[in-house]
Motif scaffolding. Structure first.
Motif, mmCIF file in Angstrom:
data_model
loop_
_atom_site.group_PDB
_atom_site.id
_atom_site.type_symbol
_atom_site.label_atom_id
_atom_site.label_comp_id
_atom_site.label_asym_id
_atom_site.label_seq_id
_atom_site.Cartn_x
_atom_site.Cartn_y
_atom_site.Cartn_z
ATOM 1 N N ALA A 23 0.829 -1.208 0.000
ATOM 2 C CA ALA A 23 0.000 0.000 0.000
ATOM 3 C C ALA A 23 0.868 1.265 0.000
ATOM 4 O O ALA A 23 0.591 2.221 -0.737
ATOM 5 C CB ALA A 23 -0.928 -0.004 1.213
ATOM 6 N N SER A 24 1.934 1.251 0.798
ATOM 7 C CA SER A 24 2.797 2.426 0.853
ATOM 8 C C SER A 24 3.532 2.627 -0.464
ATOM 9 O O SER A 24 3.730 3.765 -0.914
ATOM 10 C CB SER A 24 3.795 2.299 2.008
ATOM 11 O OG SER A 24 4.712 1.236 1.784
ATOM 12 N N GLU A 25 3.924 1.535 -1.111
ATOM 13 C CA GLU A 25 4.624 1.636 -2.393
ATOM 14 C C GLU A 25 3.677 2.050 -3.513
ATOM 15 O O GLU A 25 4.065 2.804 -4.411
ATOM 16 C CB GLU A 25 5.296 0.301 -2.728
ATOM 17 C CG GLU A 25 6.528 0.014 -1.898
ATOM 18 C CD GLU A 25 7.664 0.974 -2.207
ATOM 19 O OE1 GLU A 25 7.894 1.273 -3.406
ATOM 20 O OE2 GLU A 25 8.320 1.441 -1.257
ATOM 21 N N LEU A 26 2.456 1.550 -3.474
ATOM 22 C CA LEU A 26 1.468 1.990 -4.469
ATOM 23 C C LEU A 26 1.251 3.499 -4.370
ATOM 24 O O LEU A 26 1.169 4.200 -5.387
ATOM 25 C CB LEU A 26 0.147 1.254 -4.254
ATOM 26 C CG LEU A 26 0.101 -0.221 -4.634
ATOM 27 C CD1 LEU A 26 -1.218 -0.849 -4.164
ATOM 28 C CD2 LEU A 26 0.263 -0.414 -6.144
ATOM 29 N N ALA A 27 1.186 3.992 -3.157
ATOM 30 C CA ALA A 27 0.994 5.430 -2.958
ATOM 31 C C ALA A 27 2.178 6.231 -3.487
ATOM 32 O O ALA A 27 2.027 7.389 -3.893
ATOM 33 C CB ALA A 27 0.781 5.719 -1.467
ATOM 34 N N ALA A 28 3.365 5.584 -3.526
ATOM 35 C CA ALA A 28 4.566 6.255 -4.028
ATOM 36 C C ALA A 28 4.726 6.094 -5.532
ATOM 37 O O ALA A 28 5.704 6.597 -6.100
ATOM 38 C CB ALA A 28 5.799 5.719 -3.307
ATOM 39 N N GLY A 29 3.791 5.363 -6.173
ATOM 40 C CA GLY A 29 3.827 5.233 -7.621
ATOM 41 C C GLY A 29 4.389 3.934 -8.146
ATOM 42 O O GLY A 29 4.524 3.747 -9.362
ATOM 43 N N GLY A 52 -4.612 -2.739 -7.561
ATOM 44 C CA GLY A 52 -4.270 -2.432 -6.184
ATOM 45 C C GLY A 52 -4.400 -3.621 -5.269
ATOM 46 O O GLY A 52 -4.394 -4.779 -5.713
#
Length: 326
Positions: free
Chosen positions: A254-260, A297
């Motif tokens: 989730a944190s990496e998805l938020a970072a692109g 996601g």
């Protein structure tokens, strides 16, 4: 393990074993000194203990790359003297350095003088027509005099001409007893064995003869075997539940998805997690097919988990409600 054990892979593996030492994929000194360090050297704090593996043959460059690795927080700096790929040979590093043990020792001396963290060597037992007893023991003795105390030995020769990198992982015969003998005759050194070891049962046999075991392809293709490593070898009370590891990994995803970061960059390392279990094929299919779609996601991981846990089988397929026949 180039292009395999990236930072996403290592986080997943750390969630399966809290104690085992993790290694990066090999990075050349040129990449470390002149490349995008933020991208190449980045790692999560959860990965500790983690070693940075370097490829190179210039002592000064390796010393500087080791300093950078130490400053970035890596717990160990390892020099790869075992990779047989053509790309590596053309750059005068990897397994071809087995032919230049004095140069390897000079490199290790420079690295040891540059950093306070341990510096280690990963090597083969020899290359081409070398006598493994001479090449392996000679390299180890020279590096030991340069201050190295830990060696990871892939128990195969590398054939630099005539075999592909893939064939070099399978075709040359394994000589485990030679590595066991190295430990027996150099008891003051830490000797870790590598090559063709596919299970923790096999690892346990080797640990009767050497100090450690490195798992490569087995850990990547069937990562669930790592889930019992802490219990069997480090005194943990119980094995780690792979389902719980996936749930923990989702927070990182989730944190990496938020970072692109794209989902597939992270889920590709999970494909073999449930190998041999019911639902494993559906797990792989969902992650592979749906994970590459734009905007994919966490819901993809949830669907894959439902399939492998049996929840998918309990759902009525769409279109079969209202009594329709399959």
């Amino acid at each position: 393990m180039m292009d395999w054990t990236d930072r996403h892979c290592r986080v997943l593996h750390r969630l399966l074993t809290r104690e085992s030492l993790l290694y990066t994929e090999m990075l050349t000194t040129g990449a470390v000194l002149h490349g995008d360090r933020a991208r190449l050297l980045a790692f999560s704090e959860v990965e500790h203990p983690v070693a940075l593996q370097l490829g190179g043959s210039e002592p000064a460059d390796l010393a500087q790359a080791a300093r950078i690795g130490e400053a970035e927080g890596y717990d160990e700096i390892n020099l790869n003297v075992g990779c047989p790929s053509d790309r590596v040979q053309s750059g005068r590093f990897g397994a071809c350095l087995m032919r230049e043990p004095e140069l390897v020792a000079d490199c290790m001396a420079a690295m040891a003088a540059a950093v306070k963290v341990p510096v280690t060597v990963k090597c083969r037992i020899g290359v081409d027509d070398q006598d493994p007893e001479e090449s392996l023991f000679g390299l180890v003795d020279l590096c030991a005099r340069a201050g190295v105390s830990t060696f990871v030995v892939h128990a195969r020769k590398a054939w630099l001409k005539g075999l592909s990198p893939k064939e070099n992982r399978d075709v040359p015969p394994l000589d485990y007893p030679l590595v066991w003998r190295l430990k027996r005759e150099r008891p003051d050194l830490t000797i870790v064995i590598n090559g063709g070891i596919g299970s923790l049962d096999e690892a346990e046999v080797h640990l009767e003869h050497v100090d450690g075991v490195m798992l490569g392809r087995a850990a990547y293709h069937t990562p669930a075997i790592l889930a019992d490593a802490d219990r069997r070898f480090f005194g943990a009370d119980a094995a780690i539940d792979p389902f719980a590891a996936v749930e923990a990994y989702k927070a990182y995803v989730a944190s990496e998805l938020a970072a692109g970061t794209h989902l597939a960059a992270m889920t590709r390392h999970m494909l073999g997690l449930f190998h041999g279990q019911p639902g494993a094929r559906a797990w792989r299919r969902i992650l592979t097919v749906e994970g590459v779609k734009a905007g994919a996601g966490l819901e993809v991981i949830d669907r894959a988990l439902a399939a492998v846990s049996g929840l998918e089988a309990q759902r009525v397929p769409r279109g079969l409600e209202a009594g329709e026949a399959a």
